[in-house]
Design an enzyme around this catalytic site. Structure first.
Site, PDB file in Angstrom:
ATOM      1  N   LYS A  37      -4.010  -0.491  13.884  1.00  0.00           N
ATOM      2  CA  LYS A  37      -4.868   0.565  13.333  1.00  0.00           C
ATOM      3  C   LYS A  37      -6.293   0.118  13.631  1.00  0.00           C
ATOM      4  O   LYS A  37      -6.775  -0.858  13.058  1.00  0.00           O
ATOM      5  CB  LYS A  37      -4.633   0.678  11.827  1.00  0.00           C
ATOM      6  CG  LYS A  37      -5.592   1.621  11.089  1.00  0.00           C
ATOM      7  CD  LYS A  37      -5.200   1.769   9.612  1.00  0.00           C
ATOM      8  CE  LYS A  37      -6.188   2.629   8.839  1.00  0.00           C
ATOM      9  NZ  LYS A  37      -5.783   2.840   7.443  1.00  0.00           N
ATOM     10  N   GLU A  62     -10.654   4.279   9.234  1.00  0.00           N
ATOM     11  CA  GLU A  62     -10.827   3.958   7.807  1.00  0.00           C
ATOM     12  C   GLU A  62     -11.339   2.531   7.599  1.00  0.00           C
ATOM     13  O   GLU A  62     -10.792   1.758   6.819  1.00  0.00           O
ATOM     14  CB  GLU A  62      -9.512   4.178   7.050  1.00  0.00           C
ATOM     15  CG  GLU A  62      -9.061   5.623   7.082  1.00  0.00           C
ATOM     16  CD  GLU A  62      -7.848   5.924   6.206  1.00  0.00           C
ATOM     17  OE1 GLU A  62      -7.019   5.026   5.994  1.00  0.00           O
ATOM     18  OE2 GLU A  62      -7.749   7.083   5.733  1.00  0.00           O
ATOM     19  N   LYS A 102       0.564  10.666  13.733  1.00  0.00           N
ATOM     20  CA  LYS A 102       1.157  11.212  12.509  1.00  0.00           C
ATOM     21  C   LYS A 102       1.652  12.636  12.776  1.00  0.00           C
ATOM     22  O   LYS A 102       1.060  13.351  13.592  1.00  0.00           O
ATOM     23  CB  LYS A 102       0.125  11.236  11.376  1.00  0.00           C
ATOM     24  CG  LYS A 102      -0.182   9.849  10.827  1.00  0.00           C
ATOM     25  CD  LYS A 102      -1.026   9.902   9.556  1.00  0.00           C
ATOM     26  CE  LYS A 102      -1.326   8.484   9.075  1.00  0.00           C
ATOM     27  NZ  LYS A 102      -2.101   8.433   7.816  1.00  0.00           N
ATOM     28  N   GLU A 141       3.806   9.117  -0.595  1.00  0.00           N
ATOM     29  CA  GLU A 141       2.406   9.030  -1.029  1.00  0.00           C
ATOM     30  C   GLU A 141       1.889  10.362  -1.557  1.00  0.00           C
ATOM     31  O   GLU A 141       1.251  10.413  -2.596  1.00  0.00           O
ATOM     32  CB  GLU A 141       1.532   8.558   0.137  1.00  0.00           C
ATOM     33  CG  GLU A 141       0.047   8.554  -0.211  1.00  0.00           C
ATOM     34  CD  GLU A 141      -0.841   8.091   0.929  1.00  0.00           C
ATOM     35  OE1 GLU A 141      -0.331   7.744   2.006  1.00  0.00           O
ATOM     36  OE2 GLU A 141      -2.075   8.075   0.728  1.00  0.00           O
ATOM     37  N   ASN A 199      -3.284  -1.790   7.566  1.00  0.00           N
ATOM     38  CA  ASN A 199      -4.565  -2.370   7.137  1.00  0.00           C
ATOM     39  C   ASN A 199      -4.284  -3.866   7.045  1.00  0.00           C
ATOM     40  O   ASN A 199      -3.949  -4.398   6.006  1.00  0.00           O
ATOM     41  CB  ASN A 199      -4.991  -1.821   5.773  1.00  0.00           C
ATOM     42  CG  ASN A 199      -5.385  -0.357   5.866  1.00  0.00           C
ATOM     43  OD1 ASN A 199      -5.885   0.102   6.891  1.00  0.00           O
ATOM     44  ND2 ASN A 199      -5.141   0.382   4.795  1.00  0.00           N
ATOM     45  N   GLU A 241       0.859  -1.187   0.000  1.00  0.00           N
ATOM     46  CA  GLU A 241       0.000   0.000   0.000  1.00  0.00           C
ATOM     47  C   GLU A 241       0.895   1.236   0.000  1.00  0.00           C
ATOM     48  O   GLU A 241       1.785   1.379   0.848  1.00  0.00           O
ATOM     49  CB  GLU A 241      -0.914  -0.018   1.234  1.00  0.00           C
ATOM     50  CG  GLU A 241      -1.869   1.167   1.257  1.00  0.00           C
ATOM     51  CD  GLU A 241      -3.167   0.887   2.006  1.00  0.00           C
ATOM     52  OE1 GLU A 241      -3.413  -0.271   2.387  1.00  0.00           O
ATOM     53  OE2 GLU A 241      -3.942   1.846   2.190  1.00  0.00           O
ATOM     54  N   ARG A 242       0.662   2.097  -0.983  1.00  0.00           N
ATOM     55  CA  ARG A 242       1.469   3.326  -1.133  1.00  0.00           C
ATOM     56  C   ARG A 242       2.950   3.013  -1.338  1.00  0.00           C
ATOM     57  O   ARG A 242       3.814   3.793  -0.917  1.00  0.00           O
ATOM     58  CB  ARG A 242       1.290   4.263   0.056  1.00  0.00           C
ATOM     59  CG  ARG A 242      -0.140   4.506   0.475  1.00  0.00           C
ATOM     60  CD  ARG A 242      -0.997   5.018  -0.637  1.00  0.00           C
ATOM     61  NE  ARG A 242      -2.389   5.179  -0.232  1.00  0.00           N
ATOM     62  CZ  ARG A 242      -3.377   5.458  -1.088  1.00  0.00           C
ATOM     63  NH1 ARG A 242      -3.119   5.599  -2.379  1.00  0.00           N
ATOM     64  NH2 ARG A 242      -4.606   5.595  -0.666  1.00  0.00           N
ATOM     65  N   ASP A 299      -2.986  14.146   7.399  1.00  0.00           N
ATOM     66  CA  ASP A 299      -2.505  12.898   6.789  1.00  0.00           C
ATOM     67  C   ASP A 299      -1.263  13.084   5.913  1.00  0.00           C
ATOM     68  O   ASP A 299      -1.381  13.060   4.688  1.00  0.00           O
ATOM     69  CB  ASP A 299      -3.644  12.298   5.954  1.00  0.00           C
ATOM     70  CG  ASP A 299      -3.343  10.892   5.507  1.00  0.00           C
ATOM     71  OD1 ASP A 299      -2.303  10.368   5.911  1.00  0.00           O
ATOM     72  OD2 ASP A 299      -4.150  10.327   4.758  1.00  0.00           O
ATOM     73  N   GLU A 304       4.841   9.483  13.916  1.00  0.00           N
ATOM     74  CA  GLU A 304       4.861   8.648  12.710  1.00  0.00           C
ATOM     75  C   GLU A 304       5.046   9.579  11.514  1.00  0.00           C
ATOM     76  O   GLU A 304       4.274  10.524  11.336  1.00  0.00           O
ATOM     77  CB  GLU A 304       3.532   7.882  12.570  1.00  0.00           C
ATOM     78  CG  GLU A 304       3.447   7.037  11.306  1.00  0.00           C
ATOM     79  CD  GLU A 304       2.117   6.276  11.154  1.00  0.00           C
ATOM     80  OE1 GLU A 304       1.239   6.389  12.036  1.00  0.00           O
ATOM     81  OE2 GLU A 304       1.959   5.585  10.137  1.00  0.00           O
TER      82      GLU A 304
END
Ligand code: GCW
Length: 719
Positions: A291, A295, A363, A396, A214, A166-167, A368, A390
């Protein structure tokens, strides 16, 4: 000087890089044997220059007598590295000692011209890398204690079990793959993991979360854990602990239980049994990253429980073995509340409720990983809870592996941000590294940009972000300038190419201009992407290129750019002042008042906090509209300048690495143009003001740009 045609610079192609003296010879003058030798050497150089060697290129120039009383896999590595990379006095004796000293913290070390002392063997290894770095970059080696800022310096890999990332923009996962051999650990796997661990250790990274936040519940299945163990066994000698991103709903999704309610005794036992199973295989397992309720991920709130309830149950399970839980604060729902405020609202009331082996992972900014955000107000605000920053190493929102963006200036800006939570000087760095609050554990995380690409990161300069993250995790006071200087010297100094270039020439013609380019690159990206406090106005899904217009009818508002820029005929920007969402109130004074007052709010954050008329007068005397246009235009001129700068250093770089960067700078300029054209034309619909004189007017039609938006192939997909 070496002349290499641009046709030779195509990515991944094995172009022969001939050195300066080879160029001087003509075939006629060479005997056959010599030409064969040259061919052989040229191939060797090409191999060395595919970028796979990262910043770890130093070869010894002298011999050293290493004295080390103990033997262990890690100490043996330390000795080997010293011998391989020693650039000090020929025949010198160097002593490695493991001996506890109160001045040494965690896996820090005492460095001297004669030896390294550390509390544990990992400290010795880090000391060796520090010594070799100093020798290779020409820095002095004097008596000093070097302690890391954080206990855990972790890379978070967003790698999926099917091998996708992812990313991720540098190929597939180095840890996971699909297919019949998905769980077969090969010698090739081990060799790659070892190289990865060595790179991590060389900059002091000591933790790796092996899978995406995720997460897939199958991560905790026995066959997956076997592979985690195999990885841990390879990473261990380098001091890199493995962690797993655990799905909160694993007890029910994979474990056969009816519920994953954290207060259910069966669920508690399930996590305890799982921890026992993991630690029986991996005694130094680092712990879990979670997480939850974010989301679409499951979480304790699904059972009416709090984040603290959820985190504590998992933390208790790993506690007997010394494990930790990194629990993410990246949460927001579809409520009407400003998305920037939600993490703070959710977590602050829980301050003091988390067990001491939980660290809340926050973060850097409140939204984001945008090209520029103010710091998250959670830093320093949660005073009875361990907090870790983080940051995102993978680009990204900063141009994927296409745009040359050195991220250290962004992280430096963040780490030096003063929260004022405990008076002046309460920087986010100090609020998280234990200097202000008595945190039981301290940590920092970076979302990795590593993949299977030969050069690991896709863009050659993206390697500098991996390097920079590690260096800042070790020492959160380092400057971007120092990091860029080190990386360039280590990655590019022509020690192995056989070129005869004086240090002075190289410093003037290569180091200086390229360092400046790196240091300017983040601001350039902000200029052509999201200047003056704009945020989240990128193209949807892929997050590459502009998309301030993107707002399909049924999409949740806080995922669409118009929610974030709030442009209308009267003005632009998100009002987060006391007359708006009041996000400013989450900051400590005097920061809150500074952001709240348009006259004191730094202009770099202007549209983050204020909705202002298009003709608002900026400090430069220009209108806001003019200033926006000028920033976009400046950004694209900066990229043009980067192209010139890079072309100018061609004689000092091997063909393959030169080509990697040159090719991408062309694509980066395309992107900068698109951002400029798309954003200026789109916002002009609202401002109805002309583009200021003296700058290039946008090209093309807005409708065409918008229609093309989701159809455009990603530049990296073309490779
Ligand atoms: O920035 C967003 C990304 C998601 C990511 C999420 C997160 C892993 O677009 O891809 O999911 O953040 O940090 O959890």
């Amino acid at each position: 000087m070496k002349q290499i045609s641009t046709e030779n610079s195509i990515l991944h192609e094995n172009t022969a890089s001939k050195s300066y003296h080879f160029k001087q010879m003509t075939f006629n003058r060479m005997k056959l044997t010599v030409s064969i030798l040259i061919l052989f050497l040229a191939v060797q150089f090409t191999r060395a220059d595919d970028g796979h060697g990262l910043w770890l290129r130093g070869k010894s120039t002298a011999s050293v007598n290493v004295v080390c009383a103990k033997k262990s896999p890690t100490l043996d590595l330390a000795v080997k590295e010293l011998k391989q990379g020693w650039q000090g006095k020929n025949g010198a004796t160097f002593v490695l000692t493991v001996k506890v000293d109160k001045a040494i913290k965690f896996d820090g070390f005492k460095l001297s011209p004669k030896g390294i002392q550390a509390n544990n063997e990992y400290g010795v290894l880090y000391g060796v890398y520090e010594l070799l770095r100093r020798q290779a970059t020409g820095e002095t080696i004097k008596d000093e204690v070097c302690n890391p800022s954080y206990e855990h310096r972790v890379l978070n890999h967003w790698d999926n079990m099917d091998g996708s990332i992812e990313r991720g923009y540098a190929g597939h996962s180095i840890f996971w793959r699909r297919g019949a051999d998905a769980f077969v650990t090969t010698e090739k796997d081990k060799a790659l993991w070892q190289e990865y661990a060595r790179a991590d250790a060389s900059v002091g990274i000591n933790g790796a979360v092996l899978n995406n936040v995720n997460s897939n519940p199958n991560m905790l299945k026995a066959e997956t854990l076997k592979r985690v163990k195999d990885i841990a066994d390879v990473l261990r000698p380098y001091g890199v602990k493995v962690f797993i991103s655990a799905k909160f709903s694993s007890p029910s999704a994979m474990g056969g239980l009816k519920s994953s309610d954290p207060l259910n005794p069966e669920v508690i036992k399930w996590w305890q049994d799982k921890a026992k199973e993991i630690y029986s295989m991996i005694p130094d397992f680092g712990g879990f990253l979670v997480k939850a309720n974010s989301e679409g991920q499951a979480g304790p709130q699904d059972y009416g429980r709090t984040h603290a309830d959820g985190a504590n149950v998992m933390a208790d399970a790993v506690k007997p073995y010394g494990g930790i839980v990194m629990w993410r604060a990246f949460v927001y729902t579809t409520s009407n509340e400003d998305r920037a405020k939600q993490a703070y609202n959710e977590f602050l009331p829980l301050d003091g409720k988390f067990h001491d082996n939980v660290i809340i992972q926050v973060k850097n900014g409140p939204i984001d990983f945008q090209p520029r955000e103010p710091f998250s107000p959670l830093f320093g605000a949660m005073k009875k809870t361990s907090i870790m920053p983080e940051v995102q190493v993978t680009q990204e929102y900063l141009g994927h592996s296409v745009d040359l963006v050195f991220l250290a200036p962004m992280w430096e800006e963040f780490l030096k941000s003063d929260t004022y939570q405990e008076g002046k000087g309460s920087t986010t760095a100090r609020c998280t590294d234990g200097s202000i609050f008595p945190q039981k554990h301290t940590a920092i995380a970076g979302v990795s940009n590593v993949g299977l690409d030969v050069n690991w990161c896709g863009h050659l300069f993206a390697q500098s972000n991996w390097y920079a993250y590690g260096r800042l995790a070790w020492n959160n006071q380092m400057t971007s300038e120092k990091i860029a200087d080190e990386w360039l010297k280590l990655a590019f100094e022509p020690t192995s190419t056989g070129k005869s270039v004086s240090t002075q020439e190289w410093t003037t013609n290569f180091l200086k201009p390229i360092k400046q380019m790196m240091l300017d690159s983040r601001e350039a990206a902000v200029n052509y992407m999201m200047p003056v406090g704009f945020h989240h106005i990128m193209s949807s899904n892929e997050h590459y290129g502009p998309g301030p217009w993107w707002a399909p009818a049924r999409t949740r508002k806080d995922w669409t750019p118009p929610y974030f820029h709030q442009a209308d005929s009267l003005g632009v920007g998100f009002n987060r002042t006391t007359t708006g969402s009041n996000a400013v109130s989450q900051y400590h004074e005097p920061v809150a008042s500074m952001f709240n007052d348009v006259n004191t709010c730094p202009e770099i954050y202007l549209l983050w906090f204020h909705h202002l008329p298009w003709n608002y007068k900026m400090k430069s005397g220009r209108t806001l509209w003019d200033e926006i246009c000028i920033h976009y235009n400046t950004g694209l001129h900066q990229v043009q300048q980067f192209q010139k700068t890079w072309d100018g250093v061609q004689p000092y770089v091997d063909a393959e690495r030169f080509g990697n960067v040159k090719e991408r700078l062309v694509l980066q300029l395309d992107a900068a143009h698109l951002w400029n054209d798309g954003c200026v034309l789109y916002f002009q619909k609202f401002s109805k003001m002309p583009v200021p004189a003296g700058i290039e007017p946008p090209v093309g039609k807005l409708d065409d740009i918008i229609n093309n938006d989701l159809k455009r192939p990603m530049p990296w997909a073309k490779r």
